[in-house]
Design a protein around this motif. Structure first.
Motif, PDB file in Angstrom:
ATOM      1  N   SER A   1       0.861  -1.196  -0.190  1.00 37.37           N
ATOM      2  CA  SER A   1      -0.028   0.050   0.006  1.00 37.37           C
ATOM      3  C   SER A   1       0.994   1.258   0.016  1.00 37.37           C
ATOM      4  N   LEU A   2       1.991   1.240   0.892  1.00 36.05           N
ATOM      5  CA  LEU A   2       2.889   2.242   0.862  1.00 36.05           C
ATOM      6  C   LEU A   2       3.537   2.483  -0.789  1.00 36.05           C
ATOM      7  N   ARG A   3       3.813   1.289  -1.172  1.00 32.93           N
ATOM      8  CA  ARG A   3       4.689   1.341  -2.362  1.00 32.93           C
ATOM      9  C   ARG A   3       3.617   2.024  -3.671  1.00 32.93           C
ATOM     10  N   ASP A   4       2.319   1.591  -3.421  1.00 31.86           N
ATOM     11  CA  ASP A   4       1.390   2.118  -4.633  1.00 31.86           C
ATOM     12  C   ASP A   4       1.162   3.669  -4.407  1.00 31.86           C
ATOM     13  N   ARG A   5       1.119   3.959  -3.081  1.00 31.34           N
ATOM     14  CA  ARG A   5       0.668   5.386  -2.695  1.00 31.34           C
ATOM     15  C   ARG A   5       1.923   6.362  -3.124  1.00 31.34           C
TER      16      ARG A   5
END
Length: 106
Positions: free
Chosen positions: A86-90
């Motif tokens: 989720s952090l990588r996508d954001r």
């Protein structure tokens, strides 16, 4: 009276005395640049000069060894960590927005 040349010159263009001085490194300069050597972030000339000094100076060799061990420890303990998806996508989305915004502004 002749004007003194203040243009920077490459080490290969120096006189023998100037070249000898250029080759001399004091321990503080080596210690300051040891991470450049460990991370392979310096050119071949700098790497050779740093390595040559380390090979001949026991205190710098000890410092280099400690820094090398620290780097290896950090890599072992933190090297396998992976950011949550989720952090990588954001972050990927924010980077894309920034790139698109700058492209349209330019």
């Amino acid at each position: 009276m002749s004007a003194e040349n203040t243009d920077p010159v490459a080490p290969g263009e120096l006189s023998d005395a100037e070249n000898a001085e250029f080759e001399q490194l004091d321990c503080s300069a080596v210690i300051a640049d040891v991470w450049l050597l460990l991370d392979n972030e310096c050119d071949a000339d700098v790497r050779d000069r740093l390595q040559s000094h380390i090979d001949e100076c026991s205190s710098c060799l000890a410092h280099y060894g400690i820094e090398s061990q620290l780097k290896n420890l950090i890599n072992r303990k933190c090297g396998g960590d992976r950011a949550p998806d989720s952090l990588r996508d954001r972050l990927t989305g924010e980077i894309r927005k920034t790139v698109i915004t700058r492209a349209t502004e330019g």
